[in-house]
Design a protein around this motif. Sequence first.
Motif, short mmCIF file in Angstrom:
data_model
loop_
_atom_site.label_atom_id
_atom_site.label_comp_id
_atom_site.label_asym_id
_atom_site.label_seq_id
_atom_site.Cartn_x
_atom_site.Cartn_y
_atom_site.Cartn_z
N ILE A 149 0.86 -1.18 0.00
CA ILE A 149 0.00 0.00 0.00
C ILE A 149 0.90 1.24 0.00
O ILE A 149 1.68 1.44 0.94
N VAL A 150 0.80 2.05 -1.04
CA VAL A 150 1.65 3.24 -1.16
C VAL A 150 0.82 4.48 -0.83
O VAL A 150 -0.28 4.64 -1.39
N THR A 151 1.32 5.28 0.09
CA THR A 151 0.58 6.50 0.47
C THR A 151 1.36 7.74 0.00
O THR A 151 2.58 7.68 -0.21
N ASN A 152 0.65 8.85 -0.16
CA ASN A 152 1.35 10.10 -0.56
C ASN A 152 1.72 10.91 0.68
O ASN A 152 1.50 10.46 1.82
N ASP A 153 2.25 12.10 0.46
CA ASP A 153 2.74 12.94 1.56
C ASP A 153 1.66 13.23 2.60
O ASP A 153 1.95 13.37 3.79
N SER A 168 13.09 -1.12 -4.55
CA SER A 168 13.57 -1.58 -3.24
C SER A 168 12.98 -0.76 -2.09
O SER A 168 12.74 -1.30 -1.01
N ASN A 169 12.72 0.53 -2.31
CA ASN A 169 12.09 1.33 -1.25
C ASN A 169 10.67 0.85 -0.97
O ASN A 169 10.26 0.72 0.18
N GLN A 170 9.96 0.61 -2.04
CA GLN A 170 8.57 0.16 -1.88
C GLN A 170 8.52 -1.21 -1.20
O GLN A 170 7.61 -1.50 -0.43
N ARG A 171 9.51 -2.02 -1.48
CA ARG A 171 9.52 -3.35 -0.84
C ARG A 171 9.73 -3.29 0.67
O ARG A 171 9.47 -4.25 1.38
N GLU A 172 10.19 -2.13 1.16
CA GLU A 172 10.33 -1.95 2.62
C GLU A 172 8.97 -1.76 3.31
O GLU A 172 8.87 -1.89 4.52
N ILE A 173 7.96 -1.42 2.52
CA ILE A 173 6.64 -1.14 3.11
C ILE A 173 6.06 -2.44 3.67
O ILE A 173 6.06 -3.47 3.00
N ARG A 174 5.60 -2.35 4.91
CA ARG A 174 5.06 -3.56 5.57
C ARG A 174 3.54 -3.67 5.44
O ARG A 174 2.98 -4.74 5.67
N LEU A 175 2.91 -2.54 5.17
CA LEU A 175 1.44 -2.58 5.06
C LEU A 175 1.08 -3.14 3.70
O LEU A 175 1.36 -2.52 2.66
#
Length: 468
Positions: A149-153, A168-175
């Motif tokens: 799940i990607v959220t904005n500012d 790789s940054n997005q893969r850090e997201i746990r949600l």
Amino acid sequence: MKSLRRAVVVLAAGQGSRMKSTLPKVLHPVLGYPMLGHVLRNAAAMQPSEIIVITGHGREAVQAWVEQWASHQSGLCVRCVEQIDPRGTGHALQFAMPHLSETDELLVLYGDVPLLRQQTLAALMSARGSGPVSVLAGHAPDPTGYGRIVTNDTGQVAGIVEHKDADSNQREIRLVNAGMMALRTDFAASALSLLDDNNAQGELYLTDLLGIAASQGEAGSVCVAEDWLELQGVNTRAQCASATDTLRRRVVEHWMNEGVSFEQPEQTWVETSVRLHSDVTIGAGVELRGCTDVHSGAVIRRGSVLEDVRVEAGALVKPYTVAQDAVIGEQAQVGPFTHLRPGSHLESKTKVGNFVETKKARLRVGAKASHLSYLGDCDIGAASNIGAGTITCNYDGKNKFQTVLGKGVFIGSDTQLVAPVTLGDGAYVGAGTTVTEDVPPGALAISRTEQRNIEGWVARKKSKSESS
Ligand code: UD1
Ligand code: MG
């Protein structure tokens, strides 16, 4: 507020190849019931006007199961739609759209997520509010493979990025996205036509609807489930077993909160369709299956297996009783090691003991068969007593016949009752008798050769064998 017309779409076209089975994955049982069945039951609880199941792999078997399930749901329209040449979750929902009648809201579920609770689905739908879409998410201990799940500012949902497409940054997201969604139908209808397969898997992603919503200035919302276990999909036999165990614990815990005692809760199998009442006690290793219904004060001891059995108040089922499609009456006592086969009806205060097998047998109030008997196709009158080793000979190799006993009949040990045969009230049968004819009320039936005692026979036989 006007109540919403709602449809549920269950996605179940996936292959499930990791099950290594000829049975379609969604029909594999979780706690004795197909995982798709658990999903459909929850779907029906959301009071939709219709349910559409998207089928593909194993279509015939899935459709047959859904149809028989649907035949027990009154006033609910349930149908299967085949997804031809499956190309992703968005593609699957596209197939449902032309079949929907007019609705305001769509709830999309997965056929292989059987542990989801009804309250979580309700929370998912209320998280949407009047927005275009809400998605169910959770904090995965290991997010590998899931959409992030990607959220904005400003904290709004910008979209979902599939694991294979994520940097790789997005893969850090746990949600992560659990997959289930609530959608406003008009939004789904228009946004589904905007999907493309320009992604790592060349599929039409349902998850792209979140990005589409954001780009249209109406960001979707996220409903975060507290319990990750609930969201887990089943892809392997090991996951199937662990989902079963999770559900099993949940069911046992529920019944403990309702006043049922479990001697060893960790070793008890209670299916979701079973009903228990307060002050029931369940021993270790007991299995309660199907529509078993156990009433107040009944005790089911260790190792008993009951399927579709009604156990009435205060009955005692002693260890290792096996019963199917039977009734155990109030204050009745059964077991240990009793086998009640379909159509057995033990009325109140009856007693059926060890190594007794019954089938289509009615034992009226207070009748007893305490040891070693076969009672099939029979009606045993109130307060009759069946001696050890009694057999109803109900089968002549072609047809089954009925044995009828009146009230207070006494059957001596080792009796054969050759059906069809009727014994009147108060009749008495001597031990070792083969009853082939009806016995009038109050009569004694006895069939034995007279006993002879031959004095000195043993000594004579002994001396004969010594001299030879
Ligand atoms: C999907 C989600 C992912 C999420 C994950 C949760 C997409 C694109 N991705 O990924 O974000 O984290 O579920 O488990 O939606 N199905 C069909 N037809 C198809 C493909 C799938 O009916 O063409 C059904 C499957 O039977 C299954 C469900 O849709 O019930 C999910 O499909 P699956 O292939 O497991 O999706 P994932 O790649 O795991
Ligand atoms: Mg999956």
